[in-house]
Design a protein around this motif. Structure first.
Motif, mmCIF file in Angstrom:
data_model
loop_
_atom_site.group_PDB
_atom_site.id
_atom_site.type_symbol
_atom_site.label_atom_id
_atom_site.label_comp_id
_atom_site.label_asym_id
_atom_site.label_seq_id
_atom_site.Cartn_x
_atom_site.Cartn_y
_atom_site.Cartn_z
ATOM 1 N N ILE A 259 0.834 -1.205 0.000
ATOM 2 C CA ILE A 259 0.000 0.000 0.000
ATOM 3 C C ILE A 259 0.866 1.252 0.000
ATOM 4 C CG2 ILE A 259 -1.739 1.286 1.297
ATOM 5 C CD1 ILE A 259 -2.761 -1.377 2.370
ATOM 6 N N ILE A 260 1.945 1.242 0.804
ATOM 7 C CA ILE A 260 2.837 2.410 0.877
ATOM 8 C C ILE A 260 3.467 2.674 -0.484
ATOM 9 C CG2 ILE A 260 5.008 3.242 1.856
ATOM 10 C CD1 ILE A 260 4.253 1.827 4.457
ATOM 11 N N MET A 261 3.929 1.624 -1.164
ATOM 12 C CA MET A 261 4.549 1.799 -2.484
ATOM 13 C C MET A 261 3.554 2.404 -3.474
ATOM 14 S SD MET A 261 7.680 0.702 -2.211
ATOM 15 C CE MET A 261 8.691 -0.446 -1.250
ATOM 16 N N ALA A 262 2.298 1.968 -3.405
ATOM 17 C CA ALA A 262 1.293 2.506 -4.320
ATOM 18 C C ALA A 262 0.946 3.942 -3.963
ATOM 19 C CB ALA A 262 0.043 1.632 -4.286
ATOM 20 N N ARG A 263 0.824 4.230 -2.661
ATOM 21 C CA ARG A 263 0.457 5.584 -2.234
ATOM 22 C C ARG A 263 1.504 6.606 -2.668
ATOM 23 N NH1 ARG A 263 -3.114 5.797 2.344
ATOM 24 N NH2 ARG A 263 -4.824 4.372 1.841
ATOM 25 N N PHE A 264 2.786 6.232 -2.540
ATOM 26 C CA PHE A 264 3.864 7.163 -2.874
ATOM 27 C C PHE A 264 4.368 6.980 -4.301
ATOM 28 C CE2 PHE A 264 3.937 7.122 1.738
ATOM 29 C CZ PHE A 264 4.095 8.456 2.040
ATOM 30 N N GLN A 265 3.705 6.097 -5.069
ATOM 31 C CA GLN A 265 4.037 5.900 -6.479
ATOM 32 C C GLN A 265 5.531 5.656 -6.694
ATOM 33 O OE1 GLN A 265 2.164 9.595 -7.980
ATOM 34 N NE2 GLN A 265 0.707 8.265 -9.022
ATOM 35 N N VAL A 266 6.076 4.717 -5.940
ATOM 36 C CA VAL A 266 7.498 4.391 -6.063
ATOM 37 C C VAL A 266 7.727 3.651 -7.375
ATOM 38 C CG1 VAL A 266 9.460 3.234 -4.983
ATOM 39 C CG2 VAL A 266 7.641 4.199 -3.554
ATOM 40 N N PRO A 267 8.647 4.115 -8.223
ATOM 41 C CA PRO A 267 8.940 3.396 -9.466
ATOM 42 C C PRO A 267 9.320 1.947 -9.187
ATOM 43 C CG PRO A 267 9.970 5.557 -9.480
ATOM 44 C CD PRO A 267 9.430 5.364 -8.108
ATOM 45 N N ARG A 268 8.848 1.031 -10.018
ATOM 46 C CA ARG A 268 9.054 -0.395 -9.774
ATOM 47 C C ARG A 268 10.536 -0.740 -9.610
ATOM 48 N NH1 ARG A 268 4.933 -3.940 -8.619
ATOM 49 N NH2 ARG A 268 5.899 -5.593 -9.841
ATOM 50 N N LYS A 269 11.397 -0.114 -10.414
ATOM 51 C CA LYS A 269 12.808 -0.474 -10.362
ATOM 52 C C LYS A 269 13.484 0.005 -9.087
ATOM 53 C CE LYS A 269 14.032 3.552 -13.212
ATOM 54 N NZ LYS A 269 14.681 3.969 -14.467
ATOM 55 N N TYR A 270 12.845 0.926 -8.346
ATOM 56 C CA TYR A 270 13.400 1.389 -7.080
ATOM 57 C C TYR A 270 12.745 0.720 -5.872
ATOM 58 C CZ TYR A 270 15.200 5.114 -10.099
ATOM 59 O OH TYR A 270 15.808 5.815 -11.098
ATOM 60 N N GLN A 271 11.692 -0.041 -6.091
ATOM 61 C CA GLN A 271 10.986 -0.646 -4.962
ATOM 62 C C GLN A 271 11.849 -1.690 -4.258
ATOM 63 O OE1 GLN A 271 7.085 -2.065 -6.020
ATOM 64 N NE2 GLN A 271 6.449 -0.094 -6.848
ATOM 65 N N GLN A 272 12.738 -2.360 -5.003
ATOM 66 C CA GLN A 272 13.596 -3.361 -4.380
ATOM 67 C C GLN A 272 14.488 -2.712 -3.326
ATOM 68 O OE1 GLN A 272 16.310 -7.028 -5.745
ATOM 69 N NE2 GLN A 272 16.841 -5.135 -6.777
ATOM 70 N N THR A 273 15.071 -1.558 -3.646
ATOM 71 C CA THR A 273 15.934 -0.869 -2.696
ATOM 72 C C THR A 273 15.148 -0.421 -1.472
ATOM 73 O OG1 THR A 273 17.347 -0.084 -4.506
ATOM 74 C CG2 THR A 273 17.515 1.061 -2.394
ATOM 75 N N ALA A 274 13.948 0.116 -1.699
ATOM 76 C CA ALA A 274 13.114 0.549 -0.580
ATOM 77 C C ALA A 274 12.764 -0.635 0.333
ATOM 78 C CB ALA A 274 11.842 1.210 -1.096
ATOM 79 N N LEU A 275 12.464 -1.785 -0.277
ATOM 80 C CA LEU A 275 12.137 -2.971 0.509
ATOM 81 C C LEU A 275 13.345 -3.461 1.306
ATOM 82 C CD1 LEU A 275 9.961 -4.888 -2.079
ATOM 83 C CD2 LEU A 275 9.204 -4.093 0.160
ATOM 84 N N LEU A 276 14.529 -3.409 0.709
ATOM 85 C CA LEU A 276 15.738 -3.806 1.421
ATOM 86 C C LEU A 276 15.926 -2.963 2.675
ATOM 87 C CD1 LEU A 276 18.376 -4.459 -1.396
ATOM 88 C CD2 LEU A 276 17.589 -6.074 0.318
ATOM 89 N N VAL A 277 15.769 -1.656 2.526
ATOM 90 C CA VAL A 277 15.901 -0.764 3.679
ATOM 91 C C VAL A 277 14.834 -1.078 4.716
ATOM 92 C CG1 VAL A 277 15.820 1.633 4.442
ATOM 93 C CG2 VAL A 277 16.957 1.054 2.295
ATOM 94 N N GLY A 278 13.597 -1.324 4.250
ATOM 95 C CA GLY A 278 12.512 -1.646 5.171
ATOM 96 C C GLY A 278 12.790 -2.918 5.949
ATOM 97 N N ILE A 279 13.329 -3.938 5.288
ATOM 98 C CA ILE A 279 13.614 -5.209 5.954
ATOM 99 C C ILE A 279 14.767 -5.060 6.945
ATOM 100 C CG2 ILE A 279 14.476 -7.554 5.563
ATOM 101 C CD1 ILE A 279 12.865 -7.500 2.921
ATOM 102 N N ILE A 280 15.790 -4.277 6.579
ATOM 103 C CA ILE A 280 16.906 -4.037 7.498
ATOM 104 C C ILE A 280 16.414 -3.289 8.739
ATOM 105 C CG2 ILE A 280 19.075 -2.795 7.790
ATOM 106 C CD1 ILE A 280 19.671 -3.408 4.845
ATOM 107 N N LEU A 281 15.558 -2.301 8.545
ATOM 108 C CA LEU A 281 14.996 -1.576 9.684
ATOM 109 C C LEU A 281 14.157 -2.500 10.562
ATOM 110 C CD1 LEU A 281 13.910 1.807 8.031
ATOM 111 C CD2 LEU A 281 15.786 1.438 9.634
#
Length: 381
Positions: free
Chosen positions: A88-110
Motif C-alpha cells: 500500500i505504501i509503495m502505491a500511495r507514494f508511487q514508487v517506481p518499480r525499479k526502485y521498490q527493491q531498494t526501498a524494501l531492502l531498507v525496510g527489511i533491514i529496519l
C-alpha cells in the motif's frame, strides 16, 4: 536450552553474511527481480529455515524444534501482513518499480534492527520480572481484537501515522525521485525526495509491527536464540516474495482475521504461563496458580498451522473472482523521468489510449464495414 557462545557467533555471522550478500550483491542495482529469481530465492530461504529447525531437533530435541517452527511460522505470517502494508505504501507514494527493491531492502533491514532491540529488551524484562507475561498476553489479546475489528485486508485500513504526517508537513520535499537517493539539490537548496518519506513510512511501520511480533514469539518460546533466529528467517526472502506475489497479496483478504485468532491464542497462552509464574501479591496472594493449563508447544504449532491454512483457503476462495491488476506507478513504462504526478502521456505501444488493447466501437464498426469509407475519410479530413 544451552547455546554455546561460539554457536551464537557462528549463527549470527552466517545470517549477517547472507543478509550482506542479499543487500550488496543481489540488490546492488535497482531493478525488479524476475519471477524465476524471486522463486529461487524464496525456495532457498524457506529451505534454509526448515534445515535450521531440523538441526535444532537433532541437537536440542523436538521441544525446541517445535518452538522454533511455531515462532517462525507466526513471525512469517506477521511479516507477510507487514508486506501488505508495504504494498500500500509503495502505491500511495508511487514508487517506481525499479526502485521498490531498494526501498524494501531498507525496510527489511529496519525491521531486523527494531526487532533486535525488542528481543533484547524483552529477554531482559522476562529475566527480571515474571509479571511481564501478563502485559504481553494482554497486549496480544488487545491487538487481536483490533485486527478482528478491521475485518478483511483493505487498502483503506492503512492510515498514515503521526511521524509520516509530520515529515510530509515539515520537510522541504520535492515530488521527483532522484534514483534511490534521499535528497537532491535544487536551486542551491537541499530537498528531500519522496524516497526519504517512503523510508520513514516503512521504518515506522516496522516499529509498530515489532511491537506485535516480539510478544507473540515470546509466547511460544523464551529462548533468545530461537527468538532471534525465527525473526531473521521470517524476514529473509520477503523482498522477493513481494515481487513474486505482487497484487496476489491482496487476495489474502482474511489474513488479518487469521492472525487475530493466532495472536489471541498466544495471548491467552501467555496469561496462563504468567499464572504459573505468578509473584504478584494481589493475585492469588502472590502464589503460583496451579490450575492454569500449560499448553504444549505441539498444540500451539498445530493450532497455528491449521488456523493459517484455513485462513489461506478461505481467502483464496473469497477472492477467486477478484481481477488481478497491476497498480501502475511511474517507471513501469521505462520512461526516462521518475516523477510523482507527472503529466506526461504514457506510452501506448501502438495501441489507442484508454482501450487496453481493444479497438473502440467506432473503429471496430469502420473495420467491419458498418460505416462507409467515404464517411470516415470525410471525418478525418
Amino acid at each position: 536450552m544451552h547455546v554455546a557462545d561460539y554457536v551464537w557467533y557462528i549463527t549470527v555471522g552466517l545470517l549477517l553474511a547472507l543478509l550482506t550478500f542479499d543487500v550488496f550483491v543481489i540488490g546492488r542495482r535497482p531493478h525488479e527481480p524476475s519471477t524465476k529469481e524471486s522463486a529461487r530465492a524464496i525456495a532457498f530461504y524457506v529451505s534454509l529455515a526448515i534445515l535450521f529447525g531440523l538441526g535444532v531437533w537433532v541437537f536440542s530435541g523436538g521441544q525446541y524444534a517445535g518452538e522454533f517452527f511455531a515462532g517462525w511460522l507466526t513471525e512469517y505470517s506477521l511479516s507477510v501482513d507487514n508486506l501488505f502494508i508495504f504494498l500500500i505504501i509503495m502505491a500511495r507514494f508511487q514508487v517506481p518499480r525499479k526502485y521498490q527493491q531498494t526501498a524494501l531492502l531498507v525496510g527489511i533491514i529496519l525491521a531486523l534492527f527494531f526487532r533486535g532491540i525488542f528481543i533484547a529488551v524483552g529477554a531482559a524484562a522476562i529475566n527480571q520480572f515474571s509479571w511481564v507475561f501478563y502485559l504481553f498476553g494482554a497486549f496480544l489479546v488487545y491487538t487481536a481484537i483490533h485486527l478482528a475489528k478491521q475485518g478483511e485486508n483493505d487498502d483503506e485500513d492503512y492510515k498514515e501515522n503521526a511521524v509520516i504526517r509530520f515529515a510530509k508537513r515539515r520537510l522541504n520535499a520535492t515530488d521527483e525521485y532522484n534514483g534511490v537517493k534521499l535528497t537532491v539539490v535544487k536551486n542551491g537548496k537541499r530537498l528531500v525526495t519522496p524516497m526519504a518519506i517512503v523510508i520513514i513510512a516503512l521504518g515506522t511501520t516496522d516499529l509498530l509491527f515489532a511491537l506485535d511480533s516480539i510478544p507473540a514469539i515470546y509466547g511460544l518460546t523464551q529462548e533468545p536464540f530461537l527468538v532471534f533466529t525465527a525473526n531473521v528467517f521470517a524476514l529473509m526472502g520477503l523482498r522477493q516474495l513481494y515481487f513474486l506475489l505482487g497484487d496476489l497479496l491482496r487476495r489474502l483478504v482474511y489474513l488479518s482475521l487469521g492472525l487475530s485468532v493466532v495472536l489471541a491464542f498466544i495471548g491467552v497462552k501467555l496469561v496462563f504461563h504468567a499464572m504459573h509464574e505468578n509473584e504478584l501479591p494481589f493475585i492469588n496472594g502472590g502464589e503460583h496458580i496451579k490450575w492454569a493449563p500449560e499448553i504444549p508447544i505441539w498444540v500451539s504449532l498445530g493450532f497455528i498451522i491449521v488456523t493459517l491454512g484455513i485462513t489461506t483457503i478461505l481467502s483464496l476462495r473469497k477472492s477467486r473472482n477478484m481481477p488481478i491488476h497491476h497498480t501502475p506507478v511511474p517507471g513501469d513504462d521505462d520512461r526516462p523521468q521518475d516523477t510523482v504526478g507527472t503529466t506526461e502521456a504514457p506510452s501506448t505501444n501502438g495501441q489507442l489510449p484508454g482501450t487496453n488493447g481493444q479497438l473502440d466501437e467506432a473503429t471496430r464498426a469502420e473495420l467491419d464495414g458498418l460505416k462507409e469509407p467515404e464517411q470516415s475519410d470525410s471525418k478525418k479530413a
